[in-house]
Design a protein around this motif. Sequence first.
Motif, PDB file in Angstrom:
ATOM      1  N   THR A 124       0.841  -1.185   0.000  1.00  0.00           N
ATOM      2  CA  THR A 124       0.000   0.000   0.000  1.00  0.00           C
ATOM      3  C   THR A 124       0.883   1.245   0.000  1.00  0.00           C
ATOM      4  O   THR A 124       2.116   1.158   0.070  1.00  0.00           O
TER       5      THR A 124
ATOM      6  N   THR B  89      -2.554   6.465   4.921  1.00  0.00           N
ATOM      7  CA  THR B  89      -2.278   5.122   4.420  1.00  0.00           C
ATOM      8  C   THR B  89      -3.356   4.685   3.441  1.00  0.00           C
ATOM      9  O   THR B  89      -4.549   4.823   3.716  1.00  0.00           O
ATOM     10  N   GLY B  90      -2.953   4.137   2.305  1.00  0.00           N
ATOM     11  CA  GLY B  90      -3.894   3.640   1.315  1.00  0.00           C
ATOM     12  C   GLY B  90      -3.895   4.503   0.063  1.00  0.00           C
ATOM     13  O   GLY B  90      -2.922   5.196  -0.221  1.00  0.00           O
TER      14      GLY B  90
ATOM     15  N   LEU C 190      -5.251  -1.838  -0.313  1.00  0.00           N
ATOM     16  CA  LEU C 190      -4.316  -2.911  -0.017  1.00  0.00           C
ATOM     17  C   LEU C 190      -4.304  -3.819  -1.241  1.00  0.00           C
ATOM     18  O   LEU C 190      -5.293  -4.505  -1.531  1.00  0.00           O
TER      19      LEU C 190
ATOM     20  N   LEU D  90      -0.626   0.915  -7.554  1.00  0.00           N
ATOM     21  CA  LEU D  90      -1.285   0.858  -6.244  1.00  0.00           C
ATOM     22  C   LEU D  90      -2.392   1.881  -6.064  1.00  0.00           C
ATOM     23  O   LEU D  90      -3.038   1.903  -5.011  1.00  0.00           O
TER      24      LEU D  90
ATOM     25  N   GLN E  71      -3.195   8.448  -3.803  1.00  0.00           N
ATOM     26  CA  GLN E  71      -3.519   8.973  -2.472  1.00  0.00           C
ATOM     27  C   GLN E  71      -3.508  10.500  -2.523  1.00  0.00           C
ATOM     28  O   GLN E  71      -2.515  11.103  -2.901  1.00  0.00           O
TER      29      GLN E  71
END
Length: 331
Positions: free
Chosen positions: A195, A230-231, A234, A317, A320
Amino acid sequence: MTSSSEGLTADFALARFSVEEGKPQLGLVAAGRIRPLSHEELGADSLNDFLAEAPASWNRLADLAQGSGNDDSTWVSLDDVTLEAPVEPRQVLQTGANYRTHVIDLVAAGRAKNDPRPIEELREWAAEMMDARARDGEPYFFIGLPTAVASVDAELELPGYSDQHDWELELAVVIGKRAHRVSRENALDHVAGYTIVNDISTRDLIFRKDMKEIGTDWYRGKNAPGFLPTGPFLVPAQFVTDPHSLTLKLTLNGDTMQDAVTDDLLFDIPALISAASENMPLLPGDLLLTGSPAGNGIVHGRLLRNGDVMVSVIEGLGTQTTRVRAEAVSS
């Protein structure tokens, strides 16, 4: 507005989300949509229990993901939900000074006023030091607090006790089955997925001025609430063919600040997992941050301010987006 799923190339991923300020729940992401996952569908009582069985447990979700294009009310657009941090780690392990160019830049930026060496000579010295460390040294770890892990949809509040808050985009490893004293050869067997993390740092608090012999103070310098956006996703390890050739890019208000490739890591992911697991077990769902590449604010001479918007992308991924707000400080 940049979509969180922009750049997400995996067939499916996991996320945690809420709707209309409801309780966060685990969801399956595919084709720009998300659906809630029951314990029965997950085949486990919790996310971390599911990750403990990875990579085999991912196979249980493949068939569900194939239904993302169906006219099924269980699937909703990612634009209609609030994304939470996709993991619930019990431990956060961070890696310091693990990108060669990043360390060289920091050495150059921190040159003492009385250092007679030309800047290029100083950079060459730092490069030789990093090459020697990669050959003969060991990774440098410190502990982060799980309470600093934050949703990418939440605003990042800059504490008013400093005006020197900085960004650090990092690839984060999400641990699968428990890892304790594992070899480098077997280390990747313990990776459930990957992540994106932005490791926010308060620069003037990292080095103790009152106790220089003690050195760094990672607790005060890095662990304020929300300092680990975070992220948003996942991503299963099976969809990341080579984690050592991923591009990382962070922009600040549209200007590129960090732009690197994970092949600049001093210690690769197997080396990090093996070394980190030597003295403490890494548990399912734990985060292992791999370090930040060159391009932090301290080098650019531009730190975070009220109203800033950071967009962080790691190849495959997703995206963000972090919006920054300064803490209101009463006079």
